[in-house]
Design a protein around this motif. Structure first.
Motif, short mmCIF file in Angstrom:
data_model
loop_
_atom_site.label_atom_id
_atom_site.label_comp_id
_atom_site.label_asym_id
_atom_site.label_seq_id
_atom_site.Cartn_x
_atom_site.Cartn_y
_atom_site.Cartn_z
N ASP A 100 0.81 -1.21 0.00
CA ASP A 100 0.00 0.00 0.00
C ASP A 100 0.84 1.26 0.00
O ASP A 100 0.37 2.32 -0.39
N LYS A 140 1.65 15.98 6.22
CA LYS A 140 3.08 15.74 6.46
C LYS A 140 3.37 15.37 7.92
O LYS A 140 4.42 14.85 8.23
N ARG A 160 -5.61 7.08 3.04
CA ARG A 160 -5.29 7.20 1.63
C ARG A 160 -3.78 7.16 1.43
O ARG A 160 -3.03 7.65 2.26
N PRO A 161 -3.34 6.61 0.28
CA PRO A 161 -1.90 6.57 0.03
C PRO A 161 -1.35 7.97 -0.23
O PRO A 161 -2.04 8.83 -0.78
N VAL A 162 -0.11 8.17 0.16
CA VAL A 162 0.56 9.44 -0.10
C VAL A 162 0.97 9.47 -1.56
O VAL A 162 1.55 8.51 -2.07
N ALA A 163 0.64 10.55 -2.24
CA ALA A 163 1.02 10.69 -3.64
C ALA A 163 2.53 10.77 -3.76
O ALA A 163 3.20 11.43 -2.96
N THR A 164 3.09 10.08 -4.76
CA THR A 164 4.53 10.09 -4.96
C THR A 164 4.93 11.39 -5.65
O THR A 164 4.40 11.74 -6.70
N THR A 165 5.86 12.07 -5.03
CA THR A 165 6.41 13.32 -5.57
C THR A 165 7.92 13.20 -5.58
O THR A 165 8.48 12.30 -4.95
N ASN A 168 9.39 12.84 -2.01
CA ASN A 168 9.24 11.65 -1.19
C ASN A 168 9.49 10.35 -1.97
O ASN A 168 9.19 9.27 -1.50
N TRP A 169 10.04 10.46 -3.14
CA TRP A 169 10.35 9.29 -3.97
C TRP A 169 11.37 8.42 -3.27
O TRP A 169 12.33 8.89 -2.68
#
Length: 186
Positions: A100, A140, A160-165, A168-169
């Protein structure tokens, strides 16, 4: 004058009794547990299976696995391993859901009644709001511990999943221990 003398004598007697009790019934802490606790993130989220960071630090000092702190992540595991003089181990599967990814709480505005039960349950103060007003989550700050979901009477909190940016990659690269070896020079 005799009242002042009597109060002084009582103060000295009670002081002596308290001093003796402090020495006689002293409880010594575990200095290793204190050092481990200083490394832990102090989120008190209970994701490790303990009610807070201090009980988890005591358990680690007594030999329990030190790889269950999800908010602390790999950095915390490496610091604790260095303190204990052992090899770091990967974060326990029970401490995170790899499939997840990192999750954060999200409050559905239309369903929130402003009861503040989620605010009281949040160990890291990531939820803002007031009584009878809509609440919101500071993404955050949220550790994804899900402690706010159960107390919500209207089920308005979703994970909800944290959007990949780019910030935070995670490449999931294996850490390589690089050591510089000095050669004997003539």
């Amino acid at each position: 004058m005799s009242a002042l003398f009597a109060l002084t004598a009582l103060a000295l007697i009670f002081g002596a009794i308290l001093g003796y009790a402090a020495i006689r019934f002293r409880v010594e802490g575990n200095p290793l547990a204190d050092e481990i606790e200083a490394i832990l993130p102090q989120t008190q989220c209970a994701q490790c299976g303990h009610p807070g960071c201090k009980p988890y630090a005591k358990a680690i000092a007594n030999g329990e696995a030190f790889n269950k702190c999800a908010p602390g992540g790999e950095e915390t595991i490496i610091e604790i391993a260095n303190l204990l003089g052992v090899e770091p181990i990967a974060l326990a599967e029970s401490a995170h859901k790899e499939e997840d990814g990192k999750m954060v709480a999200f409050i559905v505005e239309d369903a929130c009644i402003g009861c503040t039960k989620c605010i009281q349950a949040c160990p890291v103060d990531a939820i803002l709001g007031s009584n009878k007003k809509m609440h919101t989550v500071i993404a955050k700050e949220c550790t994804g511990c899900e402690l706010c979901v159960a107390p919500c009477p209207t089920d308005c909190i979703e994970m909800r999943p944290v959007a990949t940016t780019p910030s935070n990659w995670d490449w999931k690269l294996q850490q390589i221990d690089v050591r510089i070896v000095e050669e004997d020079q003539p």
